[in-house]
Design a protein around this motif. Structure first.
Motif, PDB file in Angstrom:
ATOM      1  N   GLY A   3     -19.237  11.757  -3.646  1.00 23.05           N
ATOM      2  CA  GLY A   3     -17.877  12.254  -3.469  1.00 23.05           C
ATOM      3  C   GLY A   3     -17.369  11.975  -2.066  1.00 23.05           C
ATOM      4  N   ASN A   4     -18.239  12.117  -1.073  1.00 27.12           N
ATOM      5  CA  ASN A   4     -17.870  11.815   0.308  1.00 27.12           C
ATOM      6  C   ASN A   4     -17.572  10.334   0.488  1.00 27.12           C
ATOM      7  OD1 ASN A   4     -17.429  12.456   3.029  1.00 27.12           O
ATOM      8  ND2 ASN A   4     -19.526  11.921   3.576  1.00 27.12           N
ATOM      9  N   VAL A   5     -18.349   9.494  -0.181  1.00 23.55           N
ATOM     10  CA  VAL A   5     -18.096   8.053  -0.152  1.00 23.55           C
ATOM     11  C   VAL A   5     -16.712   7.747  -0.705  1.00 23.55           C
ATOM     12  CG1 VAL A   5     -18.737   5.884  -1.281  1.00 23.55           C
ATOM     13  CG2 VAL A   5     -20.493   7.283  -0.192  1.00 23.55           C
ATOM     14  N   HIS A   6     -16.367   8.373  -1.833  1.00 21.99           N
ATOM     15  CA  HIS A   6     -15.068   8.106  -2.449  1.00 21.99           C
ATOM     16  C   HIS A   6     -13.923   8.568  -1.546  1.00 21.99           C
ATOM     17  CE1 HIS A   6     -12.203   7.231  -5.542  1.00 21.99           C
ATOM     18  NE2 HIS A   6     -11.795   8.494  -5.615  1.00 21.99           N
ATOM     19  N   ARG A   7     -14.090   9.724  -0.912  1.00 18.38           N
ATOM     20  CA  ARG A   7     -13.052  10.212   0.006  1.00 18.38           C
ATOM     21  C   ARG A   7     -12.846   9.230   1.149  1.00 18.38           C
ATOM     22  NH1 ARG A   7     -14.002  16.285   1.806  1.00 18.38           N
ATOM     23  NH2 ARG A   7     -12.038  15.827   2.855  1.00 18.38           N
ATOM     24  N   ASN A   8     -13.923   8.682   1.691  1.00 21.28           N
ATOM     25  CA  ASN A   8     -13.801   7.715   2.782  1.00 21.28           C
ATOM     26  C   ASN A   8     -13.236   6.388   2.296  1.00 21.28           C
ATOM     27  OD1 ASN A   8     -15.111   8.500   5.635  1.00 21.28           O
ATOM     28  ND2 ASN A   8     -16.108   9.665   4.014  1.00 21.28           N
ATOM     29  N   TYR A   9     -13.548   6.024   1.048  1.00 20.82           N
ATOM     30  CA  TYR A   9     -12.968   4.822   0.434  1.00 20.82           C
ATOM     31  C   TYR A   9     -11.444   4.932   0.437  1.00 20.82           C
ATOM     32  CZ  TYR A   9     -11.801   1.525  -3.352  1.00 20.82           C
ATOM     33  OH  TYR A   9     -11.260   0.510  -4.115  1.00 20.82           O
ATOM     34  N   LEU A  10     -10.949   6.100   0.014  1.00 25.68           N
ATOM     35  CA  LEU A  10      -9.503   6.321  -0.019  1.00 25.68           C
ATOM     36  C   LEU A  10      -8.935   6.474   1.396  1.00 25.68           C
ATOM     37  CD1 LEU A  10      -9.347   8.870  -2.977  1.00 25.68           C
ATOM     38  CD2 LEU A  10      -8.865   6.415  -3.062  1.00 25.68           C
ATOM     39  N   LEU A  11      -9.695   7.160   2.264  1.00 23.25           N
ATOM     40  CA  LEU A  11      -9.219   7.439   3.616  1.00 23.25           C
ATOM     41  C   LEU A  11      -8.971   6.170   4.409  1.00 23.25           C
ATOM     42  CD1 LEU A  11      -8.695   9.304   6.068  1.00 23.25           C
ATOM     43  CD2 LEU A  11     -11.159   9.246   6.499  1.00 23.25           C
ATOM     44  N   VAL A  12      -9.942   5.264   4.440  1.00 24.63           N
ATOM     45  CA  VAL A  12      -9.805   4.086   5.304  1.00 24.63           C
ATOM     46  C   VAL A  12      -8.661   3.199   4.819  1.00 24.63           C
ATOM     47  CG1 VAL A  12     -11.422   2.530   4.112  1.00 24.63           C
ATOM     48  CG2 VAL A  12     -11.137   2.382   6.602  1.00 24.63           C
ATOM     49  N   ARG A  13      -8.449   3.120   3.506  1.00 25.69           N
ATOM     50  CA  ARG A  13      -7.321   2.335   2.994  1.00 25.69           C
ATOM     51  C   ARG A  13      -5.993   2.988   3.345  1.00 25.69           C
ATOM     52  NH1 ARG A  13     -11.616   0.864   0.549  1.00 25.69           N
ATOM     53  NH2 ARG A  13     -11.789  -1.125  -0.569  1.00 25.69           N
ATOM     54  N   SER A  14      -5.946   4.309   3.237  1.00 22.14           N
ATOM     55  CA  SER A  14      -4.723   5.020   3.594  1.00 22.14           C
ATOM     56  C   SER A  14      -4.412   4.867   5.082  1.00 22.14           C
ATOM     57  CB  SER A  14      -4.871   6.503   3.235  1.00 22.14           C
ATOM     58  OG  SER A  14      -3.762   7.252   3.691  1.00 22.14           O
ATOM     59  N   LEU A  15      -5.437   5.001   5.932  1.00 21.68           N
ATOM     60  CA  LEU A  15      -5.231   4.851   7.370  1.00 21.68           C
ATOM     61  C   LEU A  15      -4.738   3.447   7.716  1.00 21.68           C
ATOM     62  CD1 LEU A  15      -8.349   6.692   8.836  1.00 21.68           C
ATOM     63  CD2 LEU A  15      -5.959   7.386   9.083  1.00 21.68           C
ATOM     64  N   ALA A  16      -5.351   2.429   7.111  1.00 22.43           N
ATOM     65  CA  ALA A  16      -4.948   1.050   7.389  1.00 22.43           C
ATOM     66  C   ALA A  16      -3.493   0.827   6.999  1.00 22.43           C
ATOM     67  CB  ALA A  16      -5.864   0.076   6.654  1.00 22.43           C
ATOM     68  N   GLN A  17      -3.097   1.318   5.839  1.00 19.41           N
ATOM     69  CA  GLN A  17      -1.715   1.160   5.392  1.00 19.41           C
ATOM     70  C   GLN A  17      -0.744   1.870   6.327  1.00 19.41           C
ATOM     71  OE1 GLN A  17      -1.864   2.709   1.393  1.00 19.41           O
ATOM     72  NE2 GLN A  17      -3.249   1.099   0.681  1.00 19.41           N
ATOM     73  N   LYS A  18      -1.084   3.098   6.733  1.00 16.54           N
ATOM     74  CA  LYS A  18      -0.204   3.861   7.608  1.00 16.54           C
ATOM     75  C   LYS A  18      -0.108   3.236   8.994  1.00 16.54           C
ATOM     76  CE  LYS A  18      -0.842   8.380   5.403  1.00 16.54           C
ATOM     77  NZ  LYS A  18      -1.379   9.758   5.596  1.00 16.54           N
ATOM     78  N   LEU A  19      -1.226   2.702   9.494  1.00 16.53           N
ATOM     79  CA  LEU A  19      -1.200   2.058  10.809  1.00 16.53           C
ATOM     80  C   LEU A  19      -0.330   0.806  10.781  1.00 16.53           C
ATOM     81  CD1 LEU A  19      -4.936   2.584  11.778  1.00 16.53           C
ATOM     82  CD2 LEU A  19      -2.980   3.352  13.144  1.00 16.53           C
ATOM     83  N   LEU A  20      -0.443   0.016   9.736  1.00 18.93           N
ATOM     84  CA  LEU A  20       0.398  -1.178   9.612  1.00 18.93           C
ATOM     85  C   LEU A  20       1.872  -0.810   9.545  1.00 18.93           C
ATOM     86  CD1 LEU A  20      -1.815  -3.177   7.092  1.00 18.93           C
ATOM     87  CD2 LEU A  20      -1.217  -3.940   9.406  1.00 18.93           C
ATOM     88  N   ALA A  21       2.181   0.339   8.940  1.00 21.20           N
ATOM     89  CA  ALA A  21       3.578   0.775   8.820  1.00 21.20           C
ATOM     90  C   ALA A  21       4.166   1.204  10.157  1.00 21.20           C
ATOM     91  CB  ALA A  21       3.683   1.915   7.811  1.00 21.20           C
ATOM     92  N   LEU A  22       3.327   1.465  11.168  1.00 20.54           N
ATOM     93  CA  LEU A  22       3.817   1.883  12.480  1.00 20.54           C
ATOM     94  C   LEU A  22       4.366   0.716  13.297  1.00 20.54           C
ATOM     95  CD1 LEU A  22       1.036   4.412  13.594  1.00 20.54           C
ATOM     96  CD2 LEU A  22       3.310   4.930  12.680  1.00 20.54           C
ATOM     97  N   ARG A  23       4.098  -0.496  12.875  1.00 20.43           N
ATOM     98  CA  ARG A  23       4.560  -1.655  13.642  1.00 20.43           C
ATOM     99  C   ARG A  23       6.085  -1.739  13.648  1.00 20.43           C
ATOM    100  NH1 ARG A  23       0.563  -6.774  12.571  1.00 20.43           N
ATOM    101  NH2 ARG A  23      -1.312  -5.832  13.440  1.00 20.43           N
ATOM    102  N   GLN A  24       6.633  -2.326  14.711  1.00 16.82           N
ATOM    103  CA  GLN A  24       8.082  -2.502  14.778  1.00 16.82           C
ATOM    104  C   GLN A  24       8.581  -3.393  13.642  1.00 16.82           C
ATOM    105  OE1 GLN A  24       8.864  -3.912  18.808  1.00 16.82           O
ATOM    106  NE2 GLN A  24       9.436  -1.834  19.416  1.00 16.82           N
ATOM    107  N   ASN A  25       7.779  -4.384  13.271  1.00 16.94           N
ATOM    108  CA  ASN A  25       8.094  -5.250  12.130  1.00 16.94           C
ATOM    109  C   ASN A  25       6.954  -5.150  11.123  1.00 16.94           C
ATOM    110  OD1 ASN A  25      10.612  -6.533  13.156  1.00 16.94           O
ATOM    111  ND2 ASN A  25       9.225  -7.333  14.727  1.00 16.94           N
ATOM    112  N   PRO A  26       6.929  -4.073  10.344  1.00 14.03           N
ATOM    113  CA  PRO A  26       5.798  -3.871   9.435  1.00 14.03           C
ATOM    114  C   PRO A  26       5.755  -4.929   8.335  1.00 14.03           C
ATOM    115  CG  PRO A  26       7.523  -2.257   9.018  1.00 14.03           C
ATOM    116  CD  PRO A  26       7.917  -2.990  10.249  1.00 14.03           C
ATOM    117  N   PRO A  27       4.556  -5.275   7.865  1.00 18.78           N
ATOM    118  CA  PRO A  27       4.437  -6.237   6.776  1.00 18.78           C
ATOM    119  C   PRO A  27       4.966  -5.670   5.467  1.00 18.78           C
ATOM    120  CG  PRO A  27       2.289  -5.316   7.356  1.00 18.78           C
ATOM    121  CD  PRO A  27       3.255  -4.803   8.365  1.00 18.78           C
TER     122      PRO A  27
END
Length: 330
Positions: A181-205
């Motif tokens: 269960g902890n593995v699955h939470r981290n699976y979702l977490l790292v993808r969510s973090l990556a998406q949110k970080l990319l959205a912070l760019r001035q010109n997001p993809p």
């Protein structure tokens, strides 16, 4: 070459790029290594408060990784201060370091610049015990678990509901269900973090670009120690990377080499080199945050003691460790 020489190099980089520069180096020296972690956030805050106001901040980064949540908070902190944010990568910026890069408007990668996958390994009280050291737990890599399930489905042909159930039960016999269960939470977490970080760019993809970048940095690299050079980062993964001109390339590499010499990167910490007599107190610097506003060092304080036995074994005890203001500022 010490802090003053590095300040000179940072000043030259800042003038060339019209920016303020902060260097964050987590040393990978064996036995006294450091990692990206939340305790650096107050250190960054102090540097940002002491630096002159500016529109652009450049983060000179060297790291093999660390806590995956820290990049989210660190990028937000930087963006409270600077409208434009770039990461300068002369060499390694792996794992959590790569996540920091995802939140930057620009990633300047030198010819030796390397990023890495963002698939974390997780450890909890429910992980399998290490057979060599029963007090330790074996890390479970998130993508390894999902690769096993994909192997059963795609290679072994276990695609029906009953087959999948048997596959999961077999996995759960080896790894505690709560660890999974902890593995699955981290699976979702790292993808969510990556998406949110990319959205912070001035010109997001675009959403399709985000999906490709995240998939490429997780499941499509197949090895956690895969090293991503700048050409692969830009052309295959789709990250917005910049190649420095020869002058900037030279400045970035000179700054990295200075840190390499200062922190003795690549040279294991050997207590036999520092012990005098039967007992020696020591301090070793394992990481640095530096800017024109000053210097903070992550310091290991410990004692080395020679044992009274034929082989003269040396025991090392770390008494405390943490960030310490070393130069400048309040």
């Amino acid at each position: 070459m010490g802090f003053a020489a590095r300040c000179s190099l940072m000043a030259q980089i800042a003038r060339k790029r019209g920016s303020q520069v902060i260097a964050y180096v987590t040393g990978d020296r064996e036995n006294v290594s450091t990692r990206i972690a939340p305790d650096v956030l107050p250190v960054f805050h102090r540097h940002l408060r002491l630096l002159p106001a500016g529109e652009r901040l450049d983060l000179f980064l060297y790291s093999r990784g660390g806590d995956v949540l820290t990049p989210w908070r660190l990028v937000h902190l930087v963006r409270e201060w600077a409208a434009e944010f770039a990461v300068l990568v002369p060499y390694r910026a792996y794992s959590a370091g790569t996540l920091i890069c995802l939140g930057a408007d620009e990633v300047v990668m030198g010819v030796m610049g390397e990023l890495g996958p963002i698939d974390p390994s997780v450890v909890s009280a429910f992980n399998p015990k290490d057979p060599v050291n029963p007090n330790a737990r074996i890390p479970v890599n998130v993508e390894d678990v999902y690769s096993f399930l994909a192997l059963a489905r795609e290679v072994a042909g276990m695609s029906h509901d009953e087959d999948r159930r048997k596959t999961f039960l077999l996995l759960a016999e080896k790894i505690h269900p709560l660890a999974l269960g902890n593995v699955h939470r981290n699976y979702l977490l790292v993808r969510s973090l990556a998406q949110k970080l990319l959205a912070l760019r001035q010109n997001p993809p675009t959403p399709d670009q985000v999906r490709h970048i995240v998939d490429s940095l997780t499941e499509k690299l197949y090895a956690h120690n895969h090293m991503i050079p700048r050409r692969e980062a830009s052309t295959e993964i789709g990250l917005a990377t910049t190649y420095p001109d020869p002058e900037l390339e030279s400045l970035l590499w000179a700054l990295y080499e200075n840190y390499e010499q200062e922190l003795l990167l690549g040279q294991p910490f050997n207590p036999a080199d520092i012990i005098r007599g039967t007992r020696t107190d020591f301090e070793v610097v394992g990481g640095l945050v530096e800017s024109m506003a000053g210097q903070d060092a992550f310091v290991f304080h410990g004692v080395a003691e020679r044992q009274d036995c034929p082989d003269g074994r040396i025991n090392v005890t770390i008494l405390r460790q943490g960030w310490r203001r070393a130069q400048g500022g309040a």
